[in-house]
Motif scaffolding. Structure first.
Motif, PDB file in Angstrom:
ATOM      1  N   MET A   1      45.345  47.738  38.452  1.00 58.52           N
ATOM      2  CA  MET A   1      45.967  47.386  39.727  1.00 58.52           C
ATOM      3  C   MET A   1      45.751  48.470  40.776  1.00 58.52           C
ATOM      4  O   MET A   1      45.488  48.169  41.948  1.00 58.52           O
ATOM      5  CB  MET A   1      47.465  47.136  39.513  1.00 58.52           C
ATOM      6  CG  MET A   1      47.759  45.964  38.587  1.00 58.52           C
ATOM      7  SD  MET A   1      49.512  45.795  38.170  1.00 58.52           S
ATOM      8  CE  MET A   1      50.170  45.264  39.748  1.00 58.52           C
ATOM      9  N   ILE A   2      45.838  49.741  40.366  1.00 57.75           N
ATOM     10  CA  ILE A   2      45.648  50.836  41.317  1.00 57.75           C
ATOM     11  C   ILE A   2      44.238  50.823  41.895  1.00 57.75           C
ATOM     12  O   ILE A   2      44.041  50.920  43.121  1.00 57.75           O
ATOM     13  CB  ILE A   2      45.929  52.194  40.629  1.00 57.75           C
ATOM     14  CG1 ILE A   2      47.424  52.335  40.334  1.00 57.75           C
ATOM     15  CG2 ILE A   2      45.447  53.356  41.503  1.00 57.75           C
ATOM     16  CD1 ILE A   2      47.760  53.555  39.490  1.00 57.75           C
ATOM     17  N   THR A   3      43.251  50.707  41.032  1.00 60.81           N
ATOM     18  CA  THR A   3      41.867  50.712  41.516  1.00 60.81           C
ATOM     19  C   THR A   3      41.557  49.467  42.348  1.00 60.81           C
ATOM     20  O   THR A   3      40.777  49.538  43.305  1.00 60.81           O
ATOM     21  CB  THR A   3      40.875  50.831  40.344  1.00 60.81           C
ATOM     22  OG1 THR A   3      41.192  49.850  39.342  1.00 60.81           O
ATOM     23  CG2 THR A   3      40.949  52.213  39.710  1.00 60.81           C
ATOM     24  N   SER A   4      42.157  48.338  42.006  1.00 59.41           N
ATOM     25  CA  SER A   4      41.974  47.127  42.814  1.00 59.41           C
ATOM     26  C   SER A   4      42.566  47.312  44.199  1.00 59.41           C
ATOM     27  O   SER A   4      41.977  46.878  45.208  1.00 59.41           O
ATOM     28  CB  SER A   4      42.627  45.927  42.127  1.00 59.41           C
ATOM     29  OG  SER A   4      41.963  45.595  40.934  1.00 59.41           O
ATOM     30  N   LEU A   5      43.727  47.947  44.279  1.00 57.79           N
ATOM     31  CA  LEU A   5      44.362  48.182  45.575  1.00 57.79           C
ATOM     32  C   LEU A   5      43.510  49.109  46.434  1.00 57.79           C
ATOM     33  O   LEU A   5      43.346  48.883  47.645  1.00 57.79           O
ATOM     34  CB  LEU A   5      45.754  48.790  45.360  1.00 57.79           C
ATOM     35  CG  LEU A   5      46.574  49.059  46.626  1.00 57.79           C
ATOM     36  CD1 LEU A   5      46.795  47.770  47.404  1.00 57.79           C
ATOM     37  CD2 LEU A   5      47.909  49.705  46.274  1.00 57.79           C
TER      38      LEU A   5
ATOM     39  N   THR B   1      37.699  40.083  31.867  1.00 56.55           N
ATOM     40  CA  THR B   1      38.263  38.815  32.356  1.00 56.55           C
ATOM     41  C   THR B   1      39.294  39.007  33.466  1.00 56.55           C
ATOM     42  O   THR B   1      39.721  38.016  34.059  1.00 56.55           O
ATOM     43  CB  THR B   1      38.933  38.048  31.200  1.00 56.55           C
ATOM     44  OG1 THR B   1      39.885  38.905  30.550  1.00 56.55           O
ATOM     45  CG2 THR B   1      37.894  37.603  30.191  1.00 56.55           C
ATOM     46  N   THR B   2      39.683  40.244  33.754  1.00 58.45           N
ATOM     47  CA  THR B   2      40.730  40.449  34.767  1.00 58.45           C
ATOM     48  C   THR B   2      40.433  41.578  35.750  1.00 58.45           C
ATOM     49  O   THR B   2      41.046  41.623  36.821  1.00 58.45           O
ATOM     50  CB  THR B   2      42.083  40.778  34.094  1.00 58.45           C
ATOM     51  OG1 THR B   2      41.946  41.952  33.290  1.00 58.45           O
ATOM     52  CG2 THR B   2      42.564  39.634  33.230  1.00 58.45           C
ATOM     53  N   LYS B   3      39.517  42.482  35.436  1.00 58.89           N
ATOM     54  CA  LYS B   3      39.289  43.672  36.260  1.00 58.89           C
ATOM     55  C   LYS B   3      38.085  43.440  37.157  1.00 58.89           C
ATOM     56  O   LYS B   3      36.944  43.545  36.723  1.00 58.89           O
ATOM     57  CB  LYS B   3      39.067  44.878  35.349  1.00 58.89           C
ATOM     58  CG  LYS B   3      38.600  46.136  36.054  1.00 58.89           C
ATOM     59  CD  LYS B   3      39.653  46.645  36.985  1.00 58.89           C
ATOM     60  CE  LYS B   3      39.188  47.948  37.618  1.00 58.89           C
ATOM     61  NZ  LYS B   3      39.985  48.262  38.804  1.00 58.89           N
ATOM     62  N   MET B   4      38.314  43.102  38.442  1.00 54.07           N
ATOM     63  CA  MET B   4      37.241  42.676  39.325  1.00 54.07           C
ATOM     64  C   MET B   4      37.332  43.352  40.692  1.00 54.07           C
ATOM     65  O   MET B   4      37.723  42.742  41.673  1.00 54.07           O
ATOM     66  CB  MET B   4      37.300  41.142  39.521  1.00 54.07           C
ATOM     67  CG  MET B   4      37.269  40.350  38.251  1.00 54.07           C
ATOM     68  SD  MET B   4      35.644  40.359  37.502  1.00 54.07           S
ATOM     69  CE  MET B   4      36.047  39.777  35.862  1.00 54.07           C
ATOM     70  N   ASP B   5      37.003  44.636  40.765  1.00 53.67           N
ATOM     71  CA  ASP B   5      37.089  45.340  42.036  1.00 53.67           C
ATOM     72  C   ASP B   5      36.096  44.804  43.058  1.00 53.67           C
ATOM     73  O   ASP B   5      36.349  44.854  44.259  1.00 53.67           O
ATOM     74  CB  ASP B   5      36.836  46.839  41.825  1.00 53.67           C
ATOM     75  CG  ASP B   5      38.021  47.529  41.174  1.00 53.67           C
ATOM     76  OD1 ASP B   5      39.113  46.923  41.138  1.00 53.67           O
ATOM     77  OD2 ASP B   5      37.865  48.670  40.692  1.00 53.67           O
ATOM     78  N   GLY B   6      34.952  44.306  42.601  1.00 52.96           N
ATOM     79  CA  GLY B   6      33.960  43.756  43.519  1.00 52.96           C
ATOM     80  C   GLY B   6      34.290  42.341  43.944  1.00 52.96           C
ATOM     81  O   GLY B   6      34.440  42.034  45.134  1.00 52.96           O
ATOM     82  N   CYS B   7      34.431  41.444  42.963  1.00 53.46           N
ATOM     83  CA  CYS B   7      34.627  40.019  43.241  1.00 53.46           C
ATOM     84  C   CYS B   7      36.023  39.695  43.762  1.00 53.46           C
ATOM     85  O   CYS B   7      36.200  38.744  44.526  1.00 53.46           O
ATOM     86  CB  CYS B   7      34.370  39.189  41.976  1.00 53.46           C
ATOM     87  SG  CYS B   7      32.644  39.154  41.470  1.00 53.46           S
TER      88      CYS B   7
ATOM     89  N   ALA C   1      45.720  42.045  50.206  1.00 55.39           N
ATOM     90  CA  ALA C   1      45.873  43.077  49.174  1.00 55.39           C
ATOM     91  C   ALA C   1      46.664  42.552  47.985  1.00 55.39           C
ATOM     92  O   ALA C   1      46.315  42.805  46.825  1.00 55.39           O
ATOM     93  CB  ALA C   1      46.560  44.305  49.770  1.00 55.39           C
ATOM     94  N   PHE C   2      47.726  41.791  48.272  1.00 56.98           N
ATOM     95  CA  PHE C   2      48.556  41.246  47.194  1.00 56.98           C
ATOM     96  C   PHE C   2      47.754  40.289  46.314  1.00 56.98           C
ATOM     97  O   PHE C   2      47.793  40.377  45.079  1.00 56.98           O
ATOM     98  CB  PHE C   2      49.757  40.501  47.795  1.00 56.98           C
ATOM     99  CG  PHE C   2      50.584  39.772  46.773  1.00 56.98           C
ATOM    100  CD1 PHE C   2      51.502  40.460  45.980  1.00 56.98           C
ATOM    101  CD2 PHE C   2      50.452  38.397  46.596  1.00 56.98           C
ATOM    102  CE1 PHE C   2      52.262  39.787  45.032  1.00 56.98           C
ATOM    103  CE2 PHE C   2      51.201  37.719  45.649  1.00 56.98           C
ATOM    104  CZ  PHE C   2      52.117  38.416  44.867  1.00 56.98           C
TER     105      PHE C   2
ATOM    106  N   ALA D   1      31.494  48.610  36.332  1.00 52.94           N
ATOM    107  CA  ALA D   1      31.732  50.052  36.426  1.00 52.94           C
ATOM    108  C   ALA D   1      33.227  50.345  36.295  1.00 52.94           C
ATOM    109  O   ALA D   1      33.631  51.286  35.596  1.00 52.94           O
ATOM    110  CB  ALA D   1      31.196  50.595  37.751  1.00 52.94           C
ATOM    111  N   GLY D   2      34.056  49.523  36.932  1.00 50.84           N
ATOM    112  CA  GLY D   2      35.500  49.701  36.834  1.00 50.84           C
ATOM    113  C   GLY D   2      36.037  49.395  35.455  1.00 50.84           C
ATOM    114  O   GLY D   2      37.000  50.019  34.993  1.00 50.84           O
ATOM    115  N   GLN D   3      35.401  48.435  34.782  1.00 50.03           N
ATOM    116  CA  GLN D   3      35.847  48.070  33.431  1.00 50.03           C
ATOM    117  C   GLN D   3      35.567  49.177  32.422  1.00 50.03           C
ATOM    118  O   GLN D   3      36.260  49.287  31.412  1.00 50.03           O
ATOM    119  CB  GLN D   3      35.151  46.768  33.010  1.00 50.03           C
ATOM    120  CG  GLN D   3      35.623  45.554  33.782  1.00 50.03           C
ATOM    121  CD  GLN D   3      34.633  44.416  33.794  1.00 50.03           C
ATOM    122  OE1 GLN D   3      33.709  44.368  32.970  1.00 50.03           O
ATOM    123  NE2 GLN D   3      34.783  43.475  34.710  1.00 50.03           N
ATOM    124  N   ALA D   4      34.557  49.995  32.675  1.00 45.82           N
ATOM    125  CA  ALA D   4      34.290  51.154  31.821  1.00 45.82           C
ATOM    126  C   ALA D   4      35.103  52.365  32.268  1.00 45.82           C
ATOM    127  O   ALA D   4      35.496  53.206  31.451  1.00 45.82           O
ATOM    128  CB  ALA D   4      32.800  51.493  31.839  1.00 45.82           C
TER     129      ALA D   4
END
Length: 450
Positions: free
Chosen positions: A94-98, A304-310, A339-340, A393-396
């Motif tokens: 969540m932090i990196t997505s924000l 399946t849930t960590k998508m900083d790009g998409c 953002a939410f 990259a974020g998933q790793a």
């Protein structure tokens, strides 16, 4: 080794990134030739090559996601402080997505990507499938156990796998036969998918070549600002935010992370599928020193849930782009909503190629016309490559950060990680075994006649 096996051995020993780069260059050349000379047979061939590669990746998606999530949840029982690790993993997702969505918003506000494109609301059209919060929440629970696999509804597959994993934990030893079978099936799927991944250089030729042959540079020119915004935003996250987090939070060398994780990032760029890249992501994360038991949970969960790009950078920029085309003013409230949605609703993307569901979810939340999705469909394949690379990259990254913070990261492994997983034992075992057998035959004395 036989003469016929030597070219294969030589090819297998070429670094995988070199093979990918060669495929990329060849794809660009063939795509340019196809478009410049209107070579229809080559256009069709490139389309089919790329389509077959993506279909092979998708073929394993449904069972791979189910068994990966099921096994990953049950593997947490082998890890100390499992609940704490799971919570920290979700928190850093969540932090990196924000952070990513904030970067997307800032870039969009500075560059006005919808201005000067010549596009009008008439150029857009509603997508066939639109996302809404009601659909998102009610769509998590399947109506039966078969349809999610046949229709490739990854979110529902994740739900069923999570339920099955928790139930297996509660059953304890009684569930061991099922867990043993699940692990065997997962290993089988990953082995088969590894063979598909080895075809990525060929797939790259088809995917890149077809994109250029079909859309050309003119289309990219029309969307130049928006395309540049997506690539710059993703690059800032990958090469700016992630290294900063590694250096300050995890307190490890950022360059070493990219040295170890690059095989997964480059494959994600080509395949445009987080789930399809998952076996490579798992391998590089383990080689970066993250414990295997934790990796087997964090990476499938992230795929399946960590998508900083998409789910973060792209919908933020797309919402601003579409609002400008349709002359809709966005304010502070709308930016907070973007953002939410990015932080909470990223599971809607579910690791598949494309981010249409996440975009429609964002637009419907903001009250923007869904016809705006049609404006971006043509350029989507070009954007999706960079978006997916950012996702992976974020998933790793997050497992490395959490493992470092929890002091379970193997620093020796991290500091020495270098080999690409596709250049490793899985790719070369058979060839090396053949070479060893041949060498043994050469040094063995001939049989004595009697």
């Amino acid at each position: 080794m036989s003469v016929s096996a030597r070219p294969l051995a030589a090819l297998a020993k070429i670094p995988f990134w070199v093979q990918i780069a060669a495929g990329l260059a060849l794809g660009v050349i063939l795509g340019w030739i196809t478009r410049s000379n209107d070579v229809q047979w080559l256009h069709t061939t490139l389309d089919q090559v790329g389509h077959i590669f993506v279909q092979l990746l998708k073929l394993a998606v449904a069972p791979l996601v189910f068994f990966a999530i099921l096994v990953s949840i049950t593997n947490l029982r082998k890890v100390n402080n499992a609940a704490r690790l799971a919570t920290r993993t979700l928190l850093w997702f969540m932090i990196t997505s924000l952070i990513a969505v904030s970067i997307g918003l800032v870039i969009g506000l500075l560059t006005n990507p919808g201005a000067g494109t010549g596009l009008t609301p008439k150029d857009g059209k509603k997508p066939e499938n639109a996302g809404s919060w009601l659909d998102f929440l009610t769509g998590i629970i399947p109506t039966d156990v078969i349809t999610p696999f046949t229709e490739l509804n990854v979110l529902q597959i994740v739900f069923m796998a999570a339920v099955a994993g928790v139930a297996a934990l509660k059953l304890g030893d009684k569930a061991q036969p099922i867990l043993t079978l699940s692990q065997a099936v997962l290993d089988l799927l990953q082995k088969a998918l590894w063979w598909v991944i080895r075809l990525a250089p060929i797939g790259t030729v088809g995917l890149i070549g077809y994109a250029i042959a079909e859309y050309g540079w003119d289309l990219i020119g029309k969307y130049a600002t928006f395309t540049a915004d997506v690539y710059i935003g993703c690059a800032l996250v990958i090469f700016g935010v992630y290294p900063l987090l590694l250096a300050t939070v995890a307190k490890v060398n950022p360059l070493q992370f990219f040295k170890g994780a690059w095989p997964a990032i480059q494959l994600a760029f080509v395949s445009r599928s987080s789930v399809g890249t998952m076996p490579v992501t798992v391998r590089v994360t383990e080689r970066l020193g993250v414990p295997k038991e934790y990796t087997s949970f964090a990476v499938p969960f992230g795929a399946t849930t960590k998508m900083d790009g998409c789910a973060a950078i792209y919908p933020a920029l797309a919402a601003i782009f579409i609002a400008q085309i349709f002359d809709v003013q966005l304010g502070i409230k709308e930016y907070v909503l973007i953002a939410f949605v990015s932080v909470i609703g990223s599971a809607a993307t579910a690791g598949l190629t494309g981010a249409t569901v996440m975009l429609t979810l964002t637009l419907s939340t903001l009250g923007l016309p869904l016809e705006g999705v049609g404006l971006l469909m043509a350029i989507d394949p070009v954007l999706d490559m960079m978006r997916t690379a950012t996702n992976v990259a974020g998933q790793a990254l997050v497992p490395v950060i959490v493992a470092a913070r929890e002091k379970i990261l193997d620093l020796d492994a991290y500091n020495t990680a270098s080999a690409s997983p596709v250049d490793g034992p899985d790719a070369l075992d058979a060839l090396e075994a053949a070479e060893a057998a041949e060498a043994e035959q050469k040094v063995s004395p001939p049989p004595v006649a009697v």
